[in-house]
Motif scaffolding. Sequence first.
Motif, PDB file in Angstrom:
ATOM      1  N   ALA A   1       2.865   0.604  12.767  1.00 50.31           N
ATOM      2  CA  ALA A   1       1.776   0.584  13.511  1.00 50.31           C
ATOM      3  C   ALA A   1       1.872   0.864  15.022  1.00 50.31           C
ATOM      4  CB  ALA A   1       1.050  -0.768  12.934  1.00 50.31           C
ATOM      5  N   ARG A   2       0.851   1.488  15.434  1.00 57.77           N
ATOM      6  CA  ARG A   2       0.950   1.579  16.968  1.00 57.77           C
ATOM      7  C   ARG A   2      -0.445   1.554  17.584  1.00 57.77           C
ATOM      8  NH1 ARG A   2       5.161   5.624  15.959  1.00 57.77           N
ATOM      9  NH2 ARG A   2       7.164   4.651  16.610  1.00 57.77           N
ATOM     10  N   ASP A   3      -0.611   0.860  18.806  1.00 55.54           N
ATOM     11  CA  ASP A   3      -1.913   0.963  19.202  1.00 55.54           C
ATOM     12  C   ASP A   3      -2.941   0.573  18.538  1.00 55.54           C
ATOM     13  OD1 ASP A   3      -0.490   2.299  21.518  1.00 55.54           O
ATOM     14  OD2 ASP A   3      -0.766   4.273  20.376  1.00 55.54           O
ATOM     15  N   GLY A   4      -3.032  -0.413  17.802  1.00 53.26           N
ATOM     16  CA  GLY A   4      -3.902  -1.143  16.791  1.00 53.26           C
ATOM     17  C   GLY A   4      -4.425  -0.286  15.697  1.00 53.26           C
ATOM     18  N   LEU A   5      -3.664   0.886  15.295  1.00 53.21           N
ATOM     19  CA  LEU A   5      -3.778   1.579  14.134  1.00 53.21           C
ATOM     20  C   LEU A   5      -3.093   1.215  12.933  1.00 53.21           C
ATOM     21  CD1 LEU A   5      -3.661   5.090  16.068  1.00 53.21           C
ATOM     22  CD2 LEU A   5      -5.799   3.716  15.454  1.00 53.21           C
ATOM     23  N   PRO A   6      -3.515   1.543  11.838  1.00 53.05           N
ATOM     24  CA  PRO A   6      -2.782   1.349  10.769  1.00 53.05           C
ATOM     25  C   PRO A   6      -1.582   1.906  10.992  1.00 53.05           C
ATOM     26  CG  PRO A   6      -4.729   2.559  10.246  1.00 53.05           C
ATOM     27  CD  PRO A   6      -4.674   2.336  11.571  1.00 53.05           C
ATOM     28  N   SER A   7      -0.547   1.158  10.156  1.00 55.09           N
ATOM     29  CA  SER A   7       0.744   2.033  10.259  1.00 55.09           C
ATOM     30  C   SER A   7       0.858   3.340   9.754  1.00 55.09           C
ATOM     31  CB  SER A   7       1.874   0.818   9.375  1.00 55.09           C
ATOM     32  OG  SER A   7       1.746   1.180   8.140  1.00 55.09           O
ATOM     33  N   GLU A   8       1.808   4.137   9.940  1.00 52.22           N
ATOM     34  CA  GLU A   8       1.838   5.402   9.269  1.00 52.22           C
ATOM     35  C   GLU A   8       2.410   5.053   7.818  1.00 52.22           C
ATOM     36  OE1 GLU A   8       5.354   6.697  11.702  1.00 52.22           O
ATOM     37  OE2 GLU A   8       4.083   7.295  13.568  1.00 52.22           O
ATOM     38  N   ALA A   9       3.120   4.255   7.307  1.00 51.96           N
ATOM     39  CA  ALA A   9       3.434   3.747   6.184  1.00 51.96           C
ATOM     40  C   ALA A   9       1.886   3.498   5.057  1.00 51.96           C
ATOM     41  CB  ALA A   9       4.441   2.755   6.099  1.00 51.96           C
ATOM     42  N   ARG A  10       1.236   2.802   6.032  1.00 51.74           N
ATOM     43  CA  ARG A  10       0.045   2.270   5.079  1.00 51.74           C
ATOM     44  C   ARG A  10      -0.998   3.634   4.959  1.00 51.74           C
ATOM     45  NH1 ARG A  10      -1.801   0.152   1.551  1.00 51.74           N
ATOM     46  NH2 ARG A  10      -0.857  -1.627   2.010  1.00 51.74           N
ATOM     47  N   VAL A  11      -1.069   4.542   5.997  1.00 54.73           N
ATOM     48  CA  VAL A  11      -1.573   5.508   5.891  1.00 54.73           C
ATOM     49  C   VAL A  11      -1.235   6.414   4.820  1.00 54.73           C
ATOM     50  CG1 VAL A  11      -2.528   7.598   7.015  1.00 54.73           C
ATOM     51  CG2 VAL A  11      -2.734   5.433   8.251  1.00 54.73           C
ATOM     52  N   MET A  12       0.009   6.621   4.761  1.00 52.64           N
ATOM     53  CA  MET A  12       0.731   7.411   3.592  1.00 52.64           C
ATOM     54  C   MET A  12       0.472   6.908   2.224  1.00 52.64           C
ATOM     55  SD  MET A  12       4.142   9.326   5.149  1.00 52.64           S
ATOM     56  CE  MET A  12       4.999   7.754   5.820  1.00 52.64           C
ATOM     57  N   ALA A  13       0.803   5.550   2.137  1.00 52.06           N
ATOM     58  CA  ALA A  13       0.750   4.642   0.833  1.00 52.06           C
ATOM     59  C   ALA A  13      -0.938   4.842   0.466  1.00 52.06           C
ATOM     60  CB  ALA A  13       1.047   3.274   1.102  1.00 52.06           C
ATOM     61  N   ASP A  14      -1.719   4.650   1.244  1.00 51.18           N
ATOM     62  CA  ASP A  14      -3.337   5.129   0.690  1.00 51.18           C
ATOM     63  C   ASP A  14      -3.695   6.312   0.251  1.00 51.18           C
ATOM     64  OD1 ASP A  14      -3.792   2.353   1.598  1.00 51.18           O
ATOM     65  OD2 ASP A  14      -4.788   2.688   3.542  1.00 51.18           O
ATOM     66  N   LEU A  15      -3.024   7.452   0.947  1.00 55.88           N
ATOM     67  CA  LEU A  15      -3.232   8.689   0.547  1.00 55.88           C
ATOM     68  C   LEU A  15      -2.419   8.838  -0.731  1.00 55.88           C
ATOM     69  CD1 LEU A  15      -2.761  10.538   3.953  1.00 55.88           C
ATOM     70  CD2 LEU A  15      -4.805  10.357   2.445  1.00 55.88           C
ATOM     71  N   LEU A  16      -1.337   8.330  -1.102  1.00 54.03           N
ATOM     72  CA  LEU A  16      -0.562   8.368  -2.238  1.00 54.03           C
ATOM     73  C   LEU A  16      -1.476   7.766  -3.408  1.00 54.03           C
ATOM     74  CD1 LEU A  16       2.936   7.668  -1.164  1.00 54.03           C
ATOM     75  CD2 LEU A  16       2.092   9.780  -2.213  1.00 54.03           C
ATOM     76  N   LEU A  17      -1.990   6.535  -3.129  1.00 57.89           N
ATOM     77  CA  LEU A  17      -2.754   6.125  -4.162  1.00 57.89           C
ATOM     78  C   LEU A  17      -4.226   6.592  -4.595  1.00 57.89           C
ATOM     79  CD1 LEU A  17      -2.507   2.200  -2.407  1.00 57.89           C
ATOM     80  CD2 LEU A  17      -1.500   2.932  -4.829  1.00 57.89           C
ATOM     81  N   ALA A  18      -4.339   7.230  -3.430  1.00 60.61           N
ATOM     82  CA  ALA A  18      -5.972   7.947  -3.852  1.00 60.61           C
ATOM     83  C   ALA A  18      -5.480   9.288  -4.432  1.00 60.61           C
ATOM     84  CB  ALA A  18      -6.525   8.302  -2.244  1.00 60.61           C
ATOM     85  N   GLY A  19      -4.342   9.703  -4.482  1.00 61.12           N
ATOM     86  CA  GLY A  19      -4.015  10.952  -5.192  1.00 61.12           C
ATOM     87  C   GLY A  19      -3.451  10.688  -6.702  1.00 61.12           C
ATOM     88  N   GLY A  20      -3.492   9.298  -6.916  1.00 68.56           N
ATOM     89  CA  GLY A  20      -3.080   8.958  -8.442  1.00 68.56           C
ATOM     90  C   GLY A  20      -1.689   8.249  -8.668  1.00 68.56           C
ATOM     91  N   VAL A  21      -1.016   8.108  -7.479  1.00 62.57           N
ATOM     92  CA  VAL A  21       0.284   7.502  -7.513  1.00 62.57           C
ATOM     93  C   VAL A  21       0.124   5.740  -7.860  1.00 62.57           C
ATOM     94  CG1 VAL A  21       2.449   6.906  -6.523  1.00 62.57           C
ATOM     95  CG2 VAL A  21       1.474   9.365  -6.075  1.00 62.57           C
ATOM     96  N   ALA A  22       0.981   5.482  -8.849  1.00 62.79           N
ATOM     97  CA  ALA A  22       0.862   4.032  -9.159  1.00 62.79           C
ATOM     98  C   ALA A  22       1.276   3.348  -8.154  1.00 62.79           C
ATOM     99  CB  ALA A  22       1.370   3.806 -10.401  1.00 62.79           C
ATOM    100  N   PRO A  23       0.528   2.083  -7.928  1.00 65.49           N
ATOM    101  CA  PRO A  23       1.108   1.162  -6.927  1.00 65.49           C
ATOM    102  C   PRO A  23       2.712   0.767  -6.976  1.00 65.49           C
ATOM    103  CG  PRO A  23      -0.994   0.464  -7.702  1.00 65.49           C
ATOM    104  CD  PRO A  23      -0.724   1.810  -8.404  1.00 65.49           C
ATOM    105  N   SER A  24       2.992   0.625  -8.377  1.00 67.74           N
ATOM    106  CA  SER A  24       4.231   0.186  -8.547  1.00 67.74           C
ATOM    107  C   SER A  24       5.382   1.391  -8.389  1.00 67.74           C
ATOM    108  CB  SER A  24       4.659   0.102 -10.082  1.00 67.74           C
ATOM    109  OG  SER A  24       4.257   0.952 -10.981  1.00 67.74           O
ATOM    110  N   ASP A  25       4.922   2.569  -7.950  1.00 71.40           N
ATOM    111  CA  ASP A  25       5.961   3.690  -7.474  1.00 71.40           C
ATOM    112  C   ASP A  25       5.838   3.792  -6.084  1.00 71.40           C
ATOM    113  OD1 ASP A  25       6.355   4.149 -10.071  1.00 71.40           O
ATOM    114  OD2 ASP A  25       4.560   5.831 -10.301  1.00 71.40           O
ATOM    115  N   ILE A  26       5.410   2.674  -5.210  1.00 69.85           N
ATOM    116  CA  ILE A  26       5.168   2.887  -3.844  1.00 69.85           C
ATOM    117  C   ILE A  26       5.678   1.557  -3.168  1.00 69.85           C
ATOM    118  CG2 ILE A  26       3.836   3.175  -1.502  1.00 69.85           C
ATOM    119  CD1 ILE A  26       1.923   4.607  -3.560  1.00 69.85           C
ATOM    120  N   VAL A  27       6.606   1.654  -2.209  1.00 64.86           N
ATOM    121  CA  VAL A  27       7.269   0.713  -1.386  1.00 64.86           C
ATOM    122  C   VAL A  27       7.089   0.861   0.005  1.00 64.86           C
ATOM    123  CG1 VAL A  27       9.099  -1.073  -0.791  1.00 64.86           C
ATOM    124  CG2 VAL A  27       8.632  -0.314  -3.217  1.00 64.86           C
ATOM    125  N   MET A  28       6.316   0.126   0.719  1.00 63.84           N
ATOM    126  CA  MET A  28       6.075   0.657   1.986  1.00 63.84           C
ATOM    127  C   MET A  28       7.174  -0.030   3.023  1.00 63.84           C
ATOM    128  SD  MET A  28       2.021   0.480   2.880  1.00 63.84           S
ATOM    129  CE  MET A  28       2.119  -1.296   2.516  1.00 63.84           C
TER     130      MET A  28
END
Length: 182
Positions: free
Chosen positions: A58-85
Amino acid sequence: MPRSPRLPIVIFGARVRPDATPSRTLRHRLKAAAAFARKAAAFARKCENPLLIPTGAARDGLPSEARVMADLLLAGGVAPSDIVMEETARDTLDSIRACSRLLRDRGHVGPVAIATSAYHLPRCMVLMFLAGWKVIPVPPPPHPAARSLPRRWFWRLREVAALPWDALLMVARRGHHRASRD
């Protein structure tokens, strides 16, 4: 039939916009990684789904790059168990080190897939190799990371300088760790 180990796909972060949305580069890297993961899962049915590892702090009070990508993966149907940030890395070299630690802590010994932009892929592959991994390149996004030609050349030239510097730092650190164990 026993299941094969999961193929980790390290997805290198890119800037998060001031409104906390992903940059164009981040979206393209993520799209390429997700497409590769779908193909890998379909190709090797006896294997578990690949493990997607978005990286970036995370930088400048924004969500981390990893968090933003994980959220997009989850929204795209990837299972939480298939993601490690991996949310600690502030640059490419940090990402290599942090993801290597994460993979070793999980007992992974096989190859690692690398997902990033075309201009960034050679550095990531060299550094991951120097960290001791067999590396599989994820086909980079078909779109250039930068829209303008001068900007594309800026990023390419930046990589020309960054690759030998980061490789030197990686090798020096590896030598330091060996010396401290002796």
